[in-house]
Design a protein around this motif. Structure first.
Motif, PDB file in Angstrom:
ATOM      1  N   PHE A   1       0.668  -1.223   0.003  1.00  0.00           N
ATOM      2  CA  PHE A   1      -0.200   0.091   0.120  1.00  0.00           C
ATOM      3  C   PHE A   1       0.501   1.365  -0.295  1.00  0.00           C
ATOM      4  O   PHE A   1       0.237   2.167  -1.006  1.00  0.00           O
ATOM      5  CB  PHE A   1      -0.617   0.073   1.378  1.00  0.00           C
ATOM      6  CG  PHE A   1      -2.141   1.019   1.068  1.00  0.00           C
ATOM      7  CD1 PHE A   1      -2.555   1.633   0.638  1.00  0.00           C
ATOM      8  CD2 PHE A   1      -1.313   1.999   2.228  1.00  0.00           C
ATOM      9  CE1 PHE A   1      -3.532   2.213   0.082  1.00  0.00           C
ATOM     10  CE2 PHE A   1      -2.236   3.775   2.192  1.00  0.00           C
ATOM     11  CZ  PHE A   1      -3.023   3.633   1.362  1.00  0.00           C
ATOM     12  N   ILE A   2       1.890   1.282   0.729  1.00  0.00           N
ATOM     13  CA  ILE A   2       2.753   2.240   0.896  1.00  0.00           C
ATOM     14  C   ILE A   2       3.595   2.764  -1.265  1.00  0.00           C
ATOM     15  O   ILE A   2       3.427   3.683  -0.778  1.00  0.00           O
ATOM     16  CB  ILE A   2       3.573   1.905   1.870  1.00  0.00           C
ATOM     17  CG1 ILE A   2       3.184   3.079   3.139  1.00  0.00           C
ATOM     18  CG2 ILE A   2       4.869   3.077   1.458  1.00  0.00           C
ATOM     19  CD1 ILE A   2       4.562   1.907   4.702  1.00  0.00           C
ATOM     20  N   ILE A   3       4.471   2.047  -1.250  1.00  0.00           N
ATOM     21  CA  ILE A   3       4.287   1.571  -2.639  1.00  0.00           C
ATOM     22  C   ILE A   3       3.391   2.211  -3.431  1.00  0.00           C
ATOM     23  O   ILE A   3       3.488   3.457  -3.726  1.00  0.00           O
ATOM     24  CB  ILE A   3       4.621   0.334  -3.064  1.00  0.00           C
ATOM     25  CG1 ILE A   3       5.857   0.456  -2.207  1.00  0.00           C
ATOM     26  CG2 ILE A   3       5.271   0.247  -4.447  1.00  0.00           C
ATOM     27  CD1 ILE A   3       6.591  -1.317  -2.947  1.00  0.00           C
ATOM     28  N   PHE A   4       2.176   1.792  -3.774  1.00  0.00           N
ATOM     29  CA  PHE A   4       1.443   2.102  -4.347  1.00  0.00           C
ATOM     30  C   PHE A   4       0.760   3.940  -4.163  1.00  0.00           C
ATOM     31  O   PHE A   4       1.164   4.202  -4.687  1.00  0.00           O
ATOM     32  CB  PHE A   4      -0.107   0.958  -4.298  1.00  0.00           C
ATOM     33  CG  PHE A   4      -1.655   2.086  -4.409  1.00  0.00           C
ATOM     34  CD1 PHE A   4      -2.163   2.391  -5.582  1.00  0.00           C
ATOM     35  CD2 PHE A   4      -2.310   2.544  -3.181  1.00  0.00           C
ATOM     36  CE1 PHE A   4      -2.851   3.082  -5.966  1.00  0.00           C
ATOM     37  CE2 PHE A   4      -3.531   3.400  -4.049  1.00  0.00           C
ATOM     38  CZ  PHE A   4      -3.988   2.951  -5.383  1.00  0.00           C
ATOM     39  N   LEU A   5       0.784   4.278  -2.454  1.00  0.00           N
ATOM     40  CA  LEU A   5       0.392   5.623  -2.385  1.00  0.00           C
ATOM     41  C   LEU A   5       1.658   6.488  -3.073  1.00  0.00           C
ATOM     42  O   LEU A   5       0.870   7.544  -2.586  1.00  0.00           O
ATOM     43  CB  LEU A   5       0.079   5.977  -0.625  1.00  0.00           C
ATOM     44  CG  LEU A   5       0.428   7.395  -0.194  1.00  0.00           C
ATOM     45  CD1 LEU A   5      -1.573   7.170  -0.618  1.00  0.00           C
ATOM     46  CD2 LEU A   5       0.077   6.623   0.579  1.00  0.00           C
TER      47      LEU A   5
END
Length: 415
Positions: free
Chosen positions: A17-21
């Protein structure tokens, strides 16, 4: 090799999720800075010109009253000069803005997750990533962006490790000092940390560790600030180091009844570069206008808390486009402001995580400071980041209520 590859895959899965965000935020911001060519104006033009002079080894800026009086602006000048020495291009500066603010959104998520829950932190960070004001601000060569990222990293370190790991106070102090070198507003954060620590001490737990942590933080912060100012002055980069030679100016503007505490070109002509005149006029105005201050303070809260101003980023576009964007932006402003206010509900009901007290204190102190000094809607950038974190708390609180009601309903159905 297989083990390392598996570790990388596991890490990617854990932080997907952090990578996507980050990627979502960065690509969106990259598109904005590439497609919107915002002209460099006002103080940002002065600082850019000074940065280019540093790169080209010229020094006309050193004789300018602006930099002689307000040496604290030189931190951002040196930062921009460093970037321009790598790639001498305005778009590169704006791409760096996009990178910095994308990391800021990641930090909003990380801190929000610690104060609320996973789902609320995700929702809040995604909503903030499309919030028009900070999104479009990437096109402006403002000195607000990197300092706030450093502040968020510092706060995350403090709430995660202090007082358990005292040595963390050192990198926290470093980050806050670097932030203040770039933009002098870190005193708000330090005040918040001091008050928050005082509340923690009242619980009579880890008092010695907290005191030692604070001493390390303050010593590091103060030492780095003084050393940097001395270095800039002695290396002949900044004639005044990081010194503010007219500390009363922001208060004179901030307590101007006629302009509702906003910038006054009329005052600037007479008082901006003369501290003695500024102090004398400030004393006079306080005596004459103090009865009008309660109304002035309300107006200033509205200006910095609820007013939308996209002129810095899209003011050069046609009026209809700016009008539509401003209306949409206003919806985001009201959403974060109201949700931040509602975060007081779990706080008052004592259904909160301790670090919420720190974020709430910092937000209140920001508003308190802006009651006294110059305001403009653009200064809400810092405040709105903390409002976003508080929003995640409100969302988490309501989601928990909805979840509990749903669980109770299912339990009754099974019976």
């Amino acid at each position: 090799m297989v083990i390392k590859m598996q570790q990388i895959i596991d890490w990617l899965k854990k932080h997907k999720f952090i990578i996507f965000l980050f990627l979502f935020s960065f690509i969106l911001r990259l598109l904005i800075v590439i497609t919107i060519n915002t002209p460099v104006i006002s103080d940002f033009k002065k600082m850019l010109d000074a940065s280019l002079e540093l790169v080209n080894n010229t020094s006309n800026y050193k004789s300018m009253p602006y930099f002689i009086t307000w040496g604290y602006q030189m931190g951002h000048v040196v930062y921009q000069a460093f970037l321009l020495s790598i790639i001498n291009n305005l778009l590169f500066l704006k791409i760096m803005n996009a990178l910095i603010t994308s990391l800021t959104i990641v930090m909003i998520y990380i801190i929000s997750k610690k104060l609320s829950n996973e789902k609320a932190a995700k929702i809040t960070s995604i909503i903030y990533s499309i919030f028009l004001f900070p999104l479009l601000l990437n096109t402006v060569l403002t000195n607000q962006l990197l300092p706030m990222l450093l502040i968020l990293v510092a706060i995350n370190l403090w709430i995660t490790y202090i007082p358990k790991k005292i040595f963390i106070a050192f990198p926290t102090g470093l980050l806050l000092a670097f932030s203040n070198i770039l933009r002098s507003e870190t005193i708000v954060i330090i005040t918040g940390i001091l008050v928050y620590s005082l509340f923690s001490m009242l619980e009579k737990k880890d008092i010695k560790k907290l005191i030692l942590s604070l001493l390390i933080l303050l010593a590091t912060y103060s030492g780095v600030m003084k050393l940097t100012s001395y270095t800039l002055q002695k290396s002949n980069i900044s004639p005044s180091g990081l010194e503010n030679k007219n500390t009363a100016w922001k208060f004179l503007t901030g307590l101007n009844i006629e302009t509702n505490g906003m910038y006054s070109a009329k005052d600037a002509e007479v008082y901006a570069y003369d501290e003695q005149k500024t102090k004398k006029e400030l004393t006079k105005r306080i005596k004459e206008d103090y009865k009008n201050y309660p109304l002035l303070f309300l107006k200033k809260i509205k200006i910095v808390g609820l007013n939308s101003d996209l002129s810095w980023s899209v003011g050069h576009l046609n009026q209809q486009t700016t009008k539509i964007l401003t209306y949409l932006n206003q919806l985001f402003i009201y959403f974060f402001f109201i949700m931040a206010l509602l975060s007081l509900i779990p706080l008052l009901k004592k259904k909160y995580k301790k670090a919420q007290v720190l974020i709430t204190l910092i937000t209140i102190i920001y508003f308190g400071v802006y009651l006294l000094i110059e305001v403009m809607p653009r200064y809400a950038y810092s405040i709105q980041i903390f409002e976003a974190i508080l929003t995640s708390i409100t969302l988490g609180y309501f989601l928990e209520i909805i979840f509990n009601k749903g669980r109770e309903k299912n339990a009754k159905t099974r019976r």
